[in-house]
Design a protein around this motif. Sequence first.
Motif, mmCIF file in Angstrom:
data_model
loop_
_atom_site.group_PDB
_atom_site.id
_atom_site.type_symbol
_atom_site.label_atom_id
_atom_site.label_comp_id
_atom_site.label_asym_id
_atom_site.label_seq_id
_atom_site.Cartn_x
_atom_site.Cartn_y
_atom_site.Cartn_z
ATOM 1 N N THR B 23 2.762 34.348 8.320
ATOM 2 C CA THR B 23 3.975 34.101 9.092
ATOM 3 C C THR B 23 4.370 32.632 9.079
ATOM 4 O OG1 THR B 23 2.630 33.934 11.081
ATOM 5 C CG2 THR B 23 3.638 36.073 10.624
ATOM 6 N N GLY B 25 7.180 31.566 8.558
ATOM 7 C CA GLY B 25 8.458 31.478 9.271
ATOM 8 C C GLY B 25 8.247 31.211 10.753
ATOM 9 N N HIS B 28 7.778 27.632 11.203
ATOM 10 C CA HIS B 28 9.040 26.880 11.146
ATOM 11 C C HIS B 28 9.757 26.932 12.486
ATOM 12 C CE1 HIS B 28 9.202 27.552 6.477
ATOM 13 N NE2 HIS B 28 8.242 26.730 6.849
ATOM 14 N N VAL B 284 16.384 30.537 12.029
ATOM 15 C CA VAL B 284 15.476 29.984 11.019
ATOM 16 C C VAL B 284 15.459 30.974 9.860
ATOM 17 C CG1 VAL B 284 13.058 29.481 10.482
ATOM 18 C CG2 VAL B 284 14.070 28.638 12.612
ATOM 19 N N HIS B 285 15.834 30.488 8.692
ATOM 20 C CA HIS B 285 15.966 31.391 7.553
ATOM 21 C C HIS B 285 14.621 31.960 7.132
ATOM 22 C CE1 HIS B 285 20.153 30.555 7.252
ATOM 23 N NE2 HIS B 285 19.964 29.250 7.075
ATOM 24 N N CYS B 286 14.686 33.135 6.547
ATOM 25 C CA CYS B 286 13.490 33.791 6.033
ATOM 26 C C CYS B 286 12.916 32.938 4.898
ATOM 27 C CB CYS B 286 13.856 35.174 5.507
ATOM 28 S SG CYS B 286 12.473 36.033 4.728
ATOM 29 N N PRO B 287 11.696 32.444 5.044
ATOM 30 C CA PRO B 287 11.161 31.553 4.004
ATOM 31 C C PRO B 287 10.956 32.273 2.674
ATOM 32 C CG PRO B 287 9.459 32.094 5.608
ATOM 33 C CD PRO B 287 10.745 32.640 6.156
ATOM 34 N N THR B 308 4.355 39.603 5.982
ATOM 35 C CA THR B 308 4.876 39.056 7.238
ATOM 36 C C THR B 308 5.391 40.185 8.127
ATOM 37 O OG1 THR B 308 6.144 37.204 8.141
ATOM 38 C CG2 THR B 308 7.283 38.591 6.541
ATOM 39 N N SER B 353 16.039 40.059 4.050
ATOM 40 C CA SER B 353 15.455 38.835 4.603
ATOM 41 C C SER B 353 15.083 39.090 6.046
ATOM 42 C CB SER B 353 16.431 37.664 4.524
ATOM 43 O OG SER B 353 17.354 37.717 5.586
ATOM 44 N N GLY B 355 15.306 36.794 8.671
ATOM 45 C CA GLY B 355 15.691 35.559 9.344
ATOM 46 C C GLY B 355 15.340 35.664 10.823
ATOM 47 N N TYR B 356 14.909 34.534 11.392
ATOM 48 C CA TYR B 356 14.502 34.507 12.803
ATOM 49 C C TYR B 356 15.668 34.008 13.656
ATOM 50 C CZ TYR B 356 9.596 34.689 11.185
ATOM 51 O OH TYR B 356 8.404 35.035 10.613
#
Lengths: 367, 367
Positions: B23, B25, B28, B284-287, B308, B353, B355-356
């Motif tokens: 994880t 992400g 981040h 926060v974008h999906c890494p 993830t 994706s 994304g958070y």
Amino acid sequence: MTGNQVQADNITMSGGGLYSLATVGAKHVIDLATPRVIAALESLRERKAEHWCFSDMGCADGGTSLDLWRHVIKHIRSTDNSDIQVVYADQANNDFNALVKILHGLTQFDSYLQASANVTVMESGASFYTPILPRASLDLGFSATAMHWLSKTPINLGSHIHMVGATGEEKSRFSSQAADDWQNILLQRVREMKPGSKLVLVNFCIDEQGRYLGNTGGVNMFDQFNSNWQQFVDDGVITVEEYNAMTLPQYYHTVEEFSAPLLHKRSPVYEAGLRLVDIETAVVHCPFAEDFRVHGDSARFADAYLPTIRSWNESVFGGALSSERSLQERREIIESYYNTYRQQVALSPKGHSMGYVHAYMTIEKVS
Amino acid sequence: MTGNQVQADNITMSGGGLYSLATVGAKHVIDLATPRVIAALESLRERKAEHWCFSDMGCADGGTSLDLWRHVIKHIRSTDNSDIQVVYADQANNDFNALVKILHGLTQFDSYLQASANVTVMESGASFYTPILPRASLDLGFSATAMHWLSKTPINLGSHIHMVGATGEEKSRFSSQAADDWQNILLQRVREMKPGSKLVLVNFCIDEQGRYLGNTGGVNMFDQFNSNWQQFVDDGVITVEEYNAMTLPQYYHTVEEFSAPLLHKRSPVYEAGLRLVDIETAVVHCPFAEDFRVHGDSARFADAYLPTIRSWNESVFGGALSSERSLQERREIIESYYNTYRQQVALSPKGHSMGYVHAYMTIEKVS
């Protein structure tokens, strides 16, 4: 990091709650300390604390001291509803999953936590050779049957597996290491203790009559371990190097050795403010040998007795075997070793016992 | 205890340090909160504390917040050598062995502990729905990506697996449960906070544009999970009961819902002294999707992306399957389920994706 240190760092008690299941004797030792802990608590009554902060150092899976802390909480609650925090500490490779589950009531053990209001528990992976708590935050620190583990093995013994069988220079090396370690343990504690706070420490010792764990009359347990391990050399099962590597990184202090840094005014421990309130020794009989006196079944005795032995020394015997052997081979040697001992106990049960010999002491930090 | 509660109690993040490895992400998200935590800390500077006490609630294996606490300690140490205590809390079935080993530097993770003087860490198996710390002992409490887990599933959803797809009475039941839970979380905190102390909470949310986890443009992740699970019913792989039992006990609040108890003067939370300092949302974008934009390898993307997802929802999907199925059969269904999703991602990677979408908020306890 030396080989010895690697070995000492890898010592573990049985995990998954098995430690407490196997070591009912260790619980009896703690139960015997309960009045001493309550007396120490009484002496702190006048203090006005935001909350009570207690530590249980070398707690393993926490099962053996549940009744102690239940008593402490009940005693406090008779007059005082302040918050209570109990911090359980053991080295970082302890089984913390078992500890947390036992404390939070997720196992067969009867935890006090669910029935107690305003009580929080925490766990710490800091050993008692390092800081566990912030400065001046501890009211009462407790530890039982833990501080005999040295921070490292000072020297591999050439003619025994434990310092109780060491002599001469080898014995001196162990005594010196143990004195340094005991001083370090106490200096780490004094920083985290509040002024006027107490420690109640219950540690393996060599008592006034020369008795120690497994040597309270009858067969000397450590001598038996040693002669069996030596026999494995003679039989070609293990090498001399493996015999030597099996050196328990433990030390059993005498009452004088425990007391020295707390009594001598020039010692760093005394100068830091720690004082000996009192110290006494006590023997707790082997519960399995006691049971055997009632039931008389030697096989049952042997089966009940072995797990308590294995719970604390299997990882050390295992660690002494060469890593050039396969894991399977090492396991077979260890099984064979304990089976040898089991058969000795089953064939001739009388005299075998792991009686506990402890020094019970209370220590104060002067205000 | 109802079946739903059993299910909610058995939810676990991946153990053994895998949570943090999978994880990145989530790390981040925490890194983005660091300036907010430092600002909260600055506002507490004038306080004279015996020691700093911080909490990290819903910490899992602790790996994702190591850099946050490293920054906090470095910031404090620029002017202040007071002791610092960081208390890591998660529910009692968390992997505390992994947490302790990561914090104490026994893994590949770079812990701050060994390089920090006068810093102690502790772990607690108390969930954020219960007291974690003694009364009035906390200076700054932190939590990231954790408080969306409800204390129980209010109702099994009949037409989706997550409240983001719920409507009508089902949605109301979730909103009501979530409001009660949010109030309870805050009331548990206010008791343990010192006057003037702060909380920095980073929680999944539905933002002002209706975005939420896995729904930031492109494929809606939860809708995809749901349609795949529904397809398993249509294909006879799972039963309708198993479809219904798969209801994530989560709730994503809006900014208004998070703020309400901290703004309304008659709410118990406000009356207890908690105030909203500020709240903002951030994506926060999906890494893994970001990496894919660079490397363009769809199979590599799918392989990196799946762990993830599994880290946080595998135990819930697994728990939804009937216990009348063998463990082996349940494992096969779960593998097949994730494999379906993996193939969808690998065949048509664009738009997939996770994304958070989080609300970042600072809360103060008035003196």
